[in-house]
Write a protein that holds these residues in place. Structure first.
Motif, short mmCIF file in Angstrom:
data_model
loop_
_atom_site.label_atom_id
_atom_site.label_comp_id
_atom_site.label_asym_id
_atom_site.label_seq_id
_atom_site.Cartn_x
_atom_site.Cartn_y
_atom_site.Cartn_z
N ALA A 4 2.00 -1.47 6.09
CA ALA A 4 3.30 -1.78 5.48
C ALA A 4 4.43 -1.28 6.38
CB ALA A 4 3.39 -1.13 4.10
N PHE A 26 7.60 -0.30 5.56
CA PHE A 26 8.31 0.87 5.04
C PHE A 26 7.32 1.96 4.64
CE2 PHE A 26 11.26 -2.67 3.79
CZ PHE A 26 12.27 -2.35 4.69
N THR A 27 7.51 3.14 5.21
CA THR A 27 6.59 4.25 4.92
C THR A 27 7.24 5.32 4.04
OG1 THR A 27 7.29 5.30 6.99
CG2 THR A 27 5.29 3.95 7.06
N VAL A 68 9.02 4.88 0.98
CA VAL A 68 9.48 4.28 -0.27
C VAL A 68 9.40 5.31 -1.40
CG1 VAL A 68 9.14 2.36 -1.89
CG2 VAL A 68 8.57 2.05 0.53
N MET A 76 7.89 2.50 -5.76
CA MET A 76 6.55 2.04 -5.41
C MET A 76 5.74 1.70 -6.65
SD MET A 76 5.13 1.29 -2.59
CE MET A 76 3.89 0.07 -2.97
N ILE A 86 6.66 -1.83 -7.55
CA ILE A 86 6.00 -2.77 -6.62
C ILE A 86 4.51 -2.92 -6.99
CG2 ILE A 86 5.32 -3.17 -4.21
CD1 ILE A 86 8.28 -3.46 -4.43
N LYS A 95 16.40 -1.27 -8.69
CA LYS A 95 16.57 -1.41 -7.24
C LYS A 95 17.43 -0.32 -6.61
CE LYS A 95 17.74 -5.83 -7.53
NZ LYS A 95 18.15 -7.18 -7.08
N LEU A 125 15.81 1.94 -4.04
CA LEU A 125 15.53 1.47 -2.68
C LEU A 125 16.66 1.82 -1.73
CD1 LEU A 125 14.27 -2.14 -3.57
CD2 LEU A 125 12.84 -0.16 -3.04
N GLN A 161 15.45 -1.50 2.52
CA GLN A 161 14.40 -1.86 1.57
C GLN A 161 14.90 -2.86 0.53
OE1 GLN A 161 13.31 1.99 0.09
NE2 GLN A 161 12.12 2.54 1.91
N TYR A 188 13.56 -6.65 -0.26
CA TYR A 188 13.12 -7.00 -1.62
C TYR A 188 13.92 -8.20 -2.16
CZ TYR A 188 12.16 -6.81 -6.59
OH TYR A 188 11.80 -7.15 -7.87
N PHE A 210 6.25 -3.39 1.79
CA PHE A 210 6.12 -2.18 0.97
C PHE A 210 4.69 -1.70 0.74
CE2 PHE A 210 10.11 -4.18 -0.27
CZ PHE A 210 11.00 -3.10 -0.29
#
Length: 202
Positions: A49, A51-52, A54, A59, A62, A100, A103, A107, A111, A153
């Motif tokens: 992914a 983005f590390t 998040v 998460m 998601i 949201k 984020l 991010q 999204y 993500f």
């Protein structure tokens, strides 16, 4: 000596013929091995992914969306249009409830690109419980958006990007699965194993 010469010629001919046969057999075996080798050597591409960092609560949203998507996929694989509709309704609600503000700017941008399409396709699947083929058509569009979302993500678990070249009248279509075993949501029991694993997404 004259009698010996024809005998030597016959023996030599037999040896040469036998070697030719062995060479031919070896060549055939080698050719068969070469044809089989590419299949055995095929490796599934590993994807991480983007983005590390998040937020854990973001998460969780998601993951919920991903789980709903997988429920739609499994329902279509089993040929259960009503179950697919229920899972799509749940997915729509999960998207609406996503906070949201959790984020980062990058991010949120990633999204937002997928959100509207996922919502629209979820609504179509939820409202088409009497038409599984329409659900499957919409699911192929939804899968493209989910693929982009999961590549950005992750999905809270290991996922497999699968592809079926026969779907959509031979145009091909992809989907995501939680198992490495191919179970085709576009054909169900008609062609359950049609497709291949393209990537493993962590």
């Amino acid at each position: 000596m004259k009698q010996l010469f024809p005998g030597l010629l016959i023996a030599l001919s037999i040896i040469l013929y036998s070697c030719g046969e062995n060479a031919s057999t070896a060549k055939k075996e080698q050719s068969s091995a070469e044809q089989a080798a590419p299949e055995e050597a095929t490796e599934v591409k590993q994807v991480k992914a983007s983005f590390t960092n998040v937020d854990a609560n973001a998460m969780a949203y998601i993951k919920k969306i991903t789980d709903n998507y997988l429920q739609i996929k499994n329902a279509l694989t089993a040929g259960k249009a009503t179950d697919a509709g229920d899972a799509a309704k749940n997915m729509g609600e999960a998207i609406k409830g996503f906070d949201k503000s959790l984020l980062s700017a990058d991010q949120k941008k990633a999204y937002d690109v997928q959100e509207a399409g996922l919502k629209e396709n979820a609504e179509h699947i939820a409202n088409s419980t009497n038409d599984i083929e329409h659900q499957r058509e919409r699911f192929s569009n939804m899968s493209e958006g989910m693929y982009a979302l999961v590549k950005a993500f992750g999905g809270g678990k290991t996922l497999y990007h699968d592809h079926c070249p026969m779907a959509k009248d031979g145009k091909g279509a992809m989907w995501l699965s939680e198992t490495k075993e191919i179970k085709n949501p576009y054909f169900g029991t008609k062609m359950m194993e049609c497709g291949s694993v393209e990537e493993e997404i962590q």
